[in-house]
Design an enzyme around this catalytic site. Sequence first.
Site: not given
Ligand code: NAP
Ligand code: F7E
Length: 324
Positions: A124, A126, A147
């Site tokens: 990520s 992050e 995280y």
């Molecule tokens: P998501 O929608 O939150 O999906 C997370 C998945 O992980 C769900 O299927 C969840 O199952 C499963 N999970 C959680 N805890 C588990 C456990 N203990 N054992 C087995 N499965 C478990 O996340 P996403 O947005 O698709 O992201 C996919 C991956 O990419 C994650 O690793 C995230 O950290 C990473 N990532 C995401 C982004 C982004 O912007 N979306 C960017 C960079 C990296 P349930 O459905 O049962 O909860």
């Molecule tokens: O926040 C600000 C918050 O929760 C984005 C995950 O997929 O991307 C995701 O992480 C920004 C932050 O995503 C609210 O403070 C303001 O600066 O949508 P977010 P994230 O934290 O960037 C990375 C790449 C991952 O890997 C993660 O799994 O938005 N923000 N107001 C808020 N955020 C939330 N959630 N809610 C608010 O009300």
Amino acid sequence: MAKSALITGITGQDGSYLAELLVDKGYDVYGLVRRLSTPNTTRIENIADKVILLEGDLTDQSSLNVAVQTAQPDEVYNLAAQSFVATSWNQPVLTGDVTGLGTTRILEAIRQFSPSAKMYQASSSEMFGKADVPQSESTPFHPRSPYAVAKVYAYYATVNYRESYGMFCCNGILFNHESPRRGIEFVTRKITDGVARIYHGLSKELRLGNLDAKRDWGFAGDYVKAMHLILQQKDPDDFVIATGESHSVKEFVELSFAEAGLDWKKYVTQDERFMRPADVPDLRGDITKAKRKLGWEPDTKFNELIRMMVKADLEKYGKNSVFK
Ligand code: NAP
Ligand code: F7E
């Protein structure tokens, strides 16, 4: 013979798009699903008869061993995680266990039961935290949340299995990617859902935290194509996947409300509860390497992403709207 793939996190946003992509490509797709009191398979309903679900949890080594033994995968995509940054301050140990150690458990299961399988780790942006902009594969990590700390551990575990055992293990360092399937607590979906609720008279306001944070937001459907491409290369490697543009939360708010013909200033208030102990100010990816080596570029522009998400949420609430 068809290739087989095991996806952890198949019920999540990315898992569902990736499963669709691999089914279309003719893979035998296995998905790891954890036991919940109410099953959570809504995102993969449309392909339910085309994937094989295996029960397991990233905190349970034996279930991962059995899943890998059963699937005998050519490719493993480790997408499962406690993925919500804000929750990681409330549940730091669980986040470390699932998002960090869970990756080592998957790597161990592969090493012992299917060592020639290729492995993709969902790393990520992050991990960069507070870093100079733009961020590339050589930018130092400075994680700013439990995280991100867990993801840095998982990143290096993946590199270490590659270097220690010669396994084909890769990191995709993905910047934020969104879609109508995004979890409702993430800021983009919270905004587009909020716009739709306000538009349909179901809500009067939207409470948000830090509006100045900037993110490089792309479309999840584009990003899963990069995951697949990363595992089709001759050698294992790590790649930044992003759009190369960043926008503030405020810009996302303005454009989303405007999409529904609303003035955001009448509805949005800042609320301390959504501020983080440490936020990440500005993430923007440099995708030079992905373009050159993978031939990958995103198709969906920022405005198109917002339109897609607002439209989907407007339609969702439209069915029960007080105006209809
Ligand atoms: P998501 O929608 O939150 O999906 C997370 C998945 O992980 C769900 O299927 C969840 O199952 C499963 N999970 C959680 N805890 C588990 C456990 N203990 N054992 C087995 N499965 C478990 O996340 P996403 O947005 O698709 O992201 C996919 C991956 O990419 C994650 O690793 C995230 O950290 C990473 N990532 C995401 C982004 C982004 O912007 N979306 C960017 C960079 C990296 P349930 O459905 O049962 O909860
Ligand atoms: O926040 C600000 C918050 O929760 C984005 C995950 O997929 O991307 C995701 O992480 C920004 C932050 O995503 C609210 O403070 C303001 O600066 O949508 P977010 P994230 O934290 O960037 C990375 C790449 C991952 O890997 C993660 O799994 O938005 N923000 N107001 C808020 N955020 C939330 N959630 N809610 C608010 O009300």
